[in-house]
Scaffold this active site. Sequence first.
Site, PDB file in Angstrom:
ATOM      1  N   PHE A 146       1.031  -1.116  -0.089  1.00  0.00           N
ATOM      2  CA  PHE A 146      -0.096  -0.011   0.082  1.00  0.00           C
ATOM      3  C   PHE A 146       0.884   1.383   0.153  1.00  0.00           C
ATOM      4  O   PHE A 146       0.380   2.257  -0.480  1.00  0.00           O
ATOM      5  CB  PHE A 146      -0.744   0.025   1.434  1.00  0.00           C
ATOM      6  CG  PHE A 146      -2.055  -1.006   1.469  1.00  0.00           C
ATOM      7  CD1 PHE A 146      -3.157  -0.963   0.703  1.00  0.00           C
ATOM      8  CD2 PHE A 146      -1.851  -2.037   2.165  1.00  0.00           C
ATOM      9  CE1 PHE A 146      -4.099  -1.869   0.899  1.00  0.00           C
ATOM     10  CE2 PHE A 146      -2.876  -2.979   2.221  1.00  0.00           C
ATOM     11  CZ  PHE A 146      -3.971  -2.933   1.756  1.00  0.00           C
ATOM     12  N   ALA A 187       2.455   4.434  -0.506  1.00  0.00           N
ATOM     13  CA  ALA A 187       2.725   5.247  -1.388  1.00  0.00           C
ATOM     14  C   ALA A 187       2.242   6.786  -1.225  1.00  0.00           C
ATOM     15  O   ALA A 187       1.393   6.810  -0.150  1.00  0.00           O
ATOM     16  CB  ALA A 187       1.866   4.952  -2.749  1.00  0.00           C
ATOM     17  N   TYR A 209       0.110  11.317 -10.151  1.00  0.00           N
ATOM     18  CA  TYR A 209      -0.294   9.861  -9.056  1.00  0.00           C
ATOM     19  C   TYR A 209      -0.588   8.853 -10.145  1.00  0.00           C
ATOM     20  O   TYR A 209      -0.122   7.667  -9.658  1.00  0.00           O
ATOM     21  CB  TYR A 209      -1.189  10.471  -8.209  1.00  0.00           C
ATOM     22  CG  TYR A 209      -1.821   9.525  -7.496  1.00  0.00           C
ATOM     23  CD1 TYR A 209      -1.125   8.719  -6.600  1.00  0.00           C
ATOM     24  CD2 TYR A 209      -3.259   9.217  -7.512  1.00  0.00           C
ATOM     25  CE1 TYR A 209      -1.650   7.409  -5.905  1.00  0.00           C
ATOM     26  CE2 TYR A 209      -3.833   8.041  -7.210  1.00  0.00           C
ATOM     27  CZ  TYR A 209      -3.240   7.352  -6.005  1.00  0.00           C
ATOM     28  OH  TYR A 209      -3.869   6.268  -5.482  1.00  0.00           O
TER      29      TYR A 209
HETATM   30  N1  UFG Z   1     -15.605  16.959  -3.896  1.00  0.00           N
HETATM   31  C1  UFG Z   1     -16.162  18.118  -3.556  1.00  0.00           C
HETATM   32  N2  UFG Z   1     -15.922  18.915  -2.392  1.00  0.00           N
HETATM   33  C2  UFG Z   1     -15.035  18.607  -1.306  1.00  0.00           C
HETATM   34  C3  UFG Z   1     -14.151  17.245  -1.765  1.00  0.00           C
HETATM   35  C4  UFG Z   1     -14.758  16.801  -2.892  1.00  0.00           C
HETATM   36  O1  UFG Z   1     -17.327  18.468  -4.381  1.00  0.00           O
HETATM   37  O2  UFG Z   1     -14.655  19.212  -0.603  1.00  0.00           O
HETATM   38  C5  UFG Z   1     -15.902  16.290  -5.024  1.00  0.00           C
HETATM   39  C6  UFG Z   1     -14.797  16.094  -5.853  1.00  0.00           C
HETATM   40  O3  UFG Z   1     -14.580  17.253  -6.858  1.00  0.00           O
HETATM   41  C7  UFG Z   1     -15.154  14.818  -6.811  1.00  0.00           C
HETATM   42  C8  UFG Z   1     -16.080  13.959  -5.506  1.00  0.00           C
HETATM   43  O4  UFG Z   1     -16.178  14.781  -4.538  1.00  0.00           O
HETATM   44  O5  UFG Z   1     -15.957  15.201  -7.779  1.00  0.00           O
HETATM   45  C9  UFG Z   1     -14.905  13.001  -4.829  1.00  0.00           C
HETATM   46  O6  UFG Z   1     -13.771  13.662  -4.561  1.00  0.00           O
HETATM   47  P1  UFG Z   1     -12.581  13.024  -3.548  1.00  0.00           P
HETATM   48  O7  UFG Z   1     -11.560  13.666  -3.435  1.00  0.00           O
HETATM   49  O8  UFG Z   1     -13.444  12.305  -2.256  1.00  0.00           O
HETATM   50  O9  UFG Z   1     -12.288  11.670  -4.433  1.00  0.00           O
HETATM   51  P2  UFG Z   1     -11.526  11.735  -5.996  1.00  0.00           P
HETATM   52  O10 UFG Z   1     -12.645  10.840  -6.941  1.00  0.00           O
HETATM   53  O11 UFG Z   1     -11.110  12.968  -6.447  1.00  0.00           O
HETATM   54  O12 UFG Z   1     -10.277  10.877  -5.962  1.00  0.00           O
HETATM   55  C10 UFG Z   1     -10.317   9.488  -5.360  1.00  0.00           C
HETATM   56  C11 UFG Z   1      -8.918   9.005  -4.478  1.00  0.00           C
HETATM   57  C12 UFG Z   1      -7.855   9.237  -5.332  1.00  0.00           C
HETATM   58  C13 UFG Z   1      -7.878   8.617  -6.731  1.00  0.00           C
HETATM   59  C14 UFG Z   1      -9.271   8.711  -7.621  1.00  0.00           C
HETATM   60  C15 UFG Z   1      -9.396   7.970  -8.627  1.00  0.00           C
HETATM   61  O13 UFG Z   1      -8.994   9.794  -3.523  1.00  0.00           O
HETATM   62  O14 UFG Z   1      -6.699   8.647  -4.984  1.00  0.00           O
HETATM   63  O15 UFG Z   1     -10.369   8.578  -6.727  1.00  0.00           O
HETATM   64  O16 UFG Z   1     -10.075   8.468  -9.513  1.00  0.00           O
HETATM   65  F1  UFG Z   1      -6.856   8.791  -7.644  1.00  0.00           F
END
Ligand code: UFG
Length: 328
Positions: free
Chosen positions: A73, A75, A141
């Site tokens: 894991f 990373a 990433y």
């Molecule tokens: N979001 C908001 N407000 C916030 C945080 C997030 O609107 O305060 C939205 C983001 O824009 C996104 C969704 O909620 O549309 C989910 O966001 P996250 O940050 O929870 O997760 P991500 O989908 O961006 O990222 C996750 C993992 C990454 C991985 C990715 C794979 O955290 O490590 O999925 O696509 F790379």
Amino acid sequence: MAILVTGGAGYIGSVTVERLEAAGESVVVLDALGRGHREAVTRETPFYKGQVGDRALIAKIVAEHKIESCVHFAALAYVGESVEQPEKYFENNVSQGIAFLGALLAAGVRRFVFSSTAATYGEPERVPIDEECRKWPKNPYGWSKLVIEQVLDSYDTAHGLKFASLRYFNAAGATERCGEHHDPETHLIPIVLAAAAGEKPDVPVFGGDYPTPDGTAIRDYVHVADLADAHIRALEHLRKGGSSEFMNLGTGDGYSVLEVIETARRVTGSEIRIRKEARRPGDPARLVADPAKARRVLGWTPKMSDLASIIGSAWDWKKRNPRGYFAS
Ligand code: UFG
């Protein structure tokens, strides 16, 4: 014989350690504690603080504990940070990852479960995303994970390394003991729950103009304990002589940002105010897994991953641990 879990003090790693031990496995954890929490691993579990690229340390751990398999894991995993400081990601995730694999092979460890990501697909060419979809990450990433996937494939051909590369969609939720505690926190569900707890005035909603029914981005949320279960099944698959595979871990169901917030309102009974913000750079509109391969190869189906259960478990953990792993 034991299983080496790197990054076992991190979010998904700590839950996997917990589940492996509950299944009767002997586990050894290696974690640099750069972002993980020592408190996430019990004192009974053998623990080494160190870097995965430290070949001498790996040789010592493998010999001392008769390591037979590894779940990797460890990373760095912030998309935004990887765009700003790509060298950090290529050094930590790629250079150290390759040194680590070399040390494991030299010590005779040939079973490897790898923590990969849906970010390897980048902007998906179709949704739901199956493993054959084009992989063209949108950030360093995702590239760092895709490079290691390629290394694994080459090492299978050349050296007989057997691996399962598990591409997680959106990990979320908590177990009794382990939960999500990132610093800084960027993930939607912990941010929504911080607002529910009154720690933040509102939740920024990034983007309201996506081509989705309510205009907000859609993700496939999967319970961290279901992810842990998939790792255990992947190890069993490899122990039985199964082939090396790349597999998506998601539910196949997608929820928008507004649906997540609405579910959290129901679960917590809190109002949870929102604040409309511009799109976050690099966010795809819709990421939903086709999980058929993991079901077929591993017999894995998520059992705790309905959205209300995910949010409920994260909320319970937060109430028990208001400051996360920092003692209150
Ligand atoms: N979001 C908001 N407000 C916030 C945080 C997030 O609107 O305060 C939205 C983001 O824009 C996104 C969704 O909620 O549309 C989910 O966001 P996250 O940050 O929870 O997760 P991500 O989908 O961006 O990222 C996750 C993992 C990454 C991985 C990715 C794979 O955290 O490590 O999925 O696509 F790379």
